[in-house]
Design a protein around this motif. Structure first.
Motif, mmCIF file in Angstrom:
data_model
loop_
_atom_site.group_PDB
_atom_site.id
_atom_site.type_symbol
_atom_site.label_atom_id
_atom_site.label_comp_id
_atom_site.label_asym_id
_atom_site.label_seq_id
_atom_site.Cartn_x
_atom_site.Cartn_y
_atom_site.Cartn_z
ATOM 1 N N GLY A 273 0.827 -1.205 0.000
ATOM 2 C CA GLY A 273 0.000 0.000 0.000
ATOM 3 C C GLY A 273 0.857 1.247 0.000
ATOM 4 N N ALA A 274 1.914 1.255 0.806
ATOM 5 C CA ALA A 274 2.830 2.401 0.853
ATOM 6 C C ALA A 274 3.529 2.597 -0.498
ATOM 7 C CB ALA A 274 3.855 2.196 1.962
ATOM 8 N N ASP A 275 3.887 1.479 -1.154
ATOM 9 C CA ASP A 275 4.511 1.581 -2.490
ATOM 10 C C ASP A 275 3.555 2.240 -3.491
ATOM 11 O OD1 ASP A 275 6.764 0.335 -1.537
ATOM 12 O OD2 ASP A 275 6.265 -1.650 -2.357
ATOM 13 N N GLY A 276 2.272 1.846 -3.430
ATOM 14 C CA GLY A 276 1.294 2.433 -4.345
ATOM 15 C C GLY A 276 1.123 3.918 -4.119
ATOM 16 N N ILE A 277 1.123 4.336 -2.856
ATOM 17 C CA ILE A 277 0.991 5.759 -2.547
ATOM 18 C C ILE A 277 2.214 6.527 -3.039
ATOM 19 C CG2 ILE A 277 0.853 7.432 -0.650
ATOM 20 C CD1 ILE A 277 -0.762 5.225 0.871
ATOM 21 N N ALA A 278 3.398 5.932 -2.883
ATOM 22 C CA ALA A 278 4.622 6.574 -3.377
ATOM 23 C C ALA A 278 4.572 6.746 -4.901
ATOM 24 C CB ALA A 278 5.845 5.744 -2.970
ATOM 25 N N GLU A 279 4.004 5.756 -5.600
ATOM 26 C CA GLU A 279 3.876 5.867 -7.056
ATOM 27 C C GLU A 279 2.925 6.993 -7.442
ATOM 28 O OE1 GLU A 279 4.789 1.154 -8.166
ATOM 29 O OE2 GLU A 279 2.778 1.989 -8.485
ATOM 30 N N LEU A 280 1.807 7.096 -6.732
ATOM 31 C CA LEU A 280 0.877 8.197 -7.002
ATOM 32 C C LEU A 280 1.541 9.543 -6.749
ATOM 33 C CD1 LEU A 280 -2.451 6.850 -5.436
ATOM 34 C CD2 LEU A 280 -1.913 7.105 -7.867
ATOM 35 N N GLU A 281 2.368 9.602 -5.705
ATOM 36 C CA GLU A 281 3.082 10.841 -5.379
ATOM 37 C C GLU A 281 4.042 11.220 -6.513
ATOM 38 O OE1 GLU A 281 4.552 12.665 -1.145
ATOM 39 O OE2 GLU A 281 5.097 10.584 -1.617
#
Length: 495
Positions: A273-281
């Motif tokens: 989940g944290a990886d996905g948020i970093a990608e969106l960022e």
């Protein structure tokens, strides 16, 4: 001796779920595809035209567990000398063929490979109003890079495409989400490895657009009554288990930073989940650097379409202006494009993960949107019609039409029976022709032609007074040598 049975005539009907497209629709679609291709080409994407037929094995994900593998596709079996052969199918979309092409030719293609493709696809599904078994798609994909710059570029290109075809800024929004964030939410719910429960939750999330937050909450827990009064069983989660999903779907804030903070709370300690948020960022930062603000592209966790198929970022282009539906109710036009990152598709052929991302534009829906906005004429203009007053002088009329065509003006000679001149004008009206050219024996002798402005004539017939008709005659005489110049002037004034 019995009379041989007469073979019945075939019925002249379109096959169920298909339709015919005539002149103006084909022309409008062709022009739109040309315009979209121009944007894709400007971004450095190359055209690819792959076969309309693929092996069912290559289409893989559409194979059902039945003897005849035609669920969702139009399929048939090739017959060899042993009465057996490969199952073949019309392509279901343009992405599965790309995976096969890249796997087959990867040693000859650049990495990353950027391609666009346009053409019809076929789906063996139940047709309905506005839902056909053959329709056009327009795709652009980048294969061979995991960089979020590829995803940001796809979103920027989609935004530019919509504006270039005639959807102004403010009338559309490209919305971005990430499947990894949802995976993090499922982990936070304790459903990481529970396939059946995960699938049930995904199906429920996919109904968010239709039933809203309260409806999703009910479907995740005890169930709900639908509009018809029928009870739909829920997934059976507790309220606490359902809460991360609700937090995920409703995490959109006033700005990107707020949205990302809400998503971090929804995924808890989940690494994916944290990886996905970093990608969106990353995507948000790259788009900001390119000048694509939230008025064009935004991070929106409520985008849930295709989450069962995509492996990372997902995108959807939505037209935000209102239209009236068939019952006269106002509603937003809705989605015209979708896409995302699908890193597992090429792996089926190569055994190695090959990252890929792309979009698909629904061409027919986009054309419908442009008609709603008045950006495409309801009826296309037909050719200038050169009428035939004397069939023995066909060469003169062909010379006229050749001059018009050589000047870049669409024109034709009337090729029906010229005996009834009124029928020639009726033909021109049916063709939506802007002008009719008339040259009888007297005009020929005097070196002149009559030009009839059919568009103006129709307007005058509707509302003009006799005085207005005299001031602006819809038919007038010009020297034969000035034919092209006068036709050009009328056409320019009609635009």
């Amino acid at each position: 001796m019995a009379k041989p049975k007469k073979q019945p005539r075939p019925k002249a009907v379109t096959p169920k779920g298909f339709r015919d497209y005539f002149g103006e629709e084909v022309t409008q679609r062709t022009e739109m595809l040309r315009t979209i291709a121009g944007v894709y080409h400007r971004y450095g994407f190359d055209a690819l035209e792959s076969s309309a037929v693929e092996t069912v094995e290559a289409l893989g994900k559409f194979l059902p567990d039945v003897d005849r593998p035609n669920e969702g596709v139009f399929a048939w079996q090739e017959v060899d000398e042993n009465d057996k052969g490969d199952w073949m199918a019309l392509r279901y979309d343009l992405t599965a063929p790309l995976a096969r092409v890249y796997a087959q030719h990867r040693n000859d293609l650049p990495t990353p490979y950027r391609r666009y493709a346009m053409g019809p696809v076929w789906r063996n599904e139940k047709p309905g109003p506005g839902r056909y078994r053959q329709f056009y798609q327009c795709d652009a994909d980048t294969v061979g890079t995991a960089s979020m710059a590829a995803d940001a570029e796809i979103c920027a290109m989609l935004s530019d495409t919509l504006e270039t075809v005639g959807i102004p800024r403010g009338d559309y929004l490209v919305r971005v989400n990430n499947r990894k964030v949802l995976n993090g939410v499922l982990e936070a719910m304790g459903l990481g490895e529970k396939a059946v429960a995960r699938d049930n939750v995904l199906r429920t999330i996919d109904k968010f657009d239709k039933v809203g937050e309260a409806g999703v909450r009910e479907l995740l827990t005890k169930g709900r009554l639908d509009a018809s009064g029928a009870f739909i069983d829920g997934v059976g989660l507790s309220e606490d288990q359902a809460e991360p999903v609700i937090a995920f779907l409703t995490s959109k804030a006033a700005d990107t930073a707020g949205t990302l903070a809400n998503l971090r709370a929804a995924v808890g300690d989940s690494k994916i989940g944290a990886d996905g948020i970093a990608e969106l960022e990353q995507i948000g930062a790259l788009l900001d650097a390119g000048g694509y603000g939230a008025d064009r592209i935004e991070i929106d966790p409520s985008v849930v379409r295709g989450l069962g198929y995509y492996t990372g970022p997902v995108y959807e282009a939505e037209l935000t202006f209102e239209i009236f539906d068939e019952k006269g109710r106002k509603r937003q036009f809705g989605s015209v494009s979708g896409g995302g990152r699908y890193d597992d598709l090429v792996k089926r052929f190569t055994g190695q993960e090959v990252p890929a991302t792309g979009i698909s534009i629904g061409v027919d829906r986009l054309l419908a949107a442009l008609r709603e906005k008045g950006r495409i004429a309801a009826q296309a203009t037909g050719p200038v019609v050169v009428t035939v007053m004397d069939r023995d002088r066909m060469a003169d009329y062909q010379a006229m039409v050749a001059e018009l065509r050589n000047a870049g003006i669409r024109a034709e000679v009337y090729l029906g029976n010229p005996k009834n001149f009124g029928n020639q004008l009726k033909y021109a009206d049916k063709r939506n022709s802007p002008i009719a050219v008339i040259e009888g024996g007297d005009e020929k002798a005097n070196g002149v032609v009559q030009i009839k402005d059919l568009i103006l004539g129709a307007k005058i017939a509707e509302s003009a007074t006799l005085e207005e008709w005299k001031e602006r005659p819809s038919q007038f005489e010009v020297p034969r040598s000035d034919l092209v110049a006068n036709v050009r002037e009328i056409l320019d004034n009609q635009d």
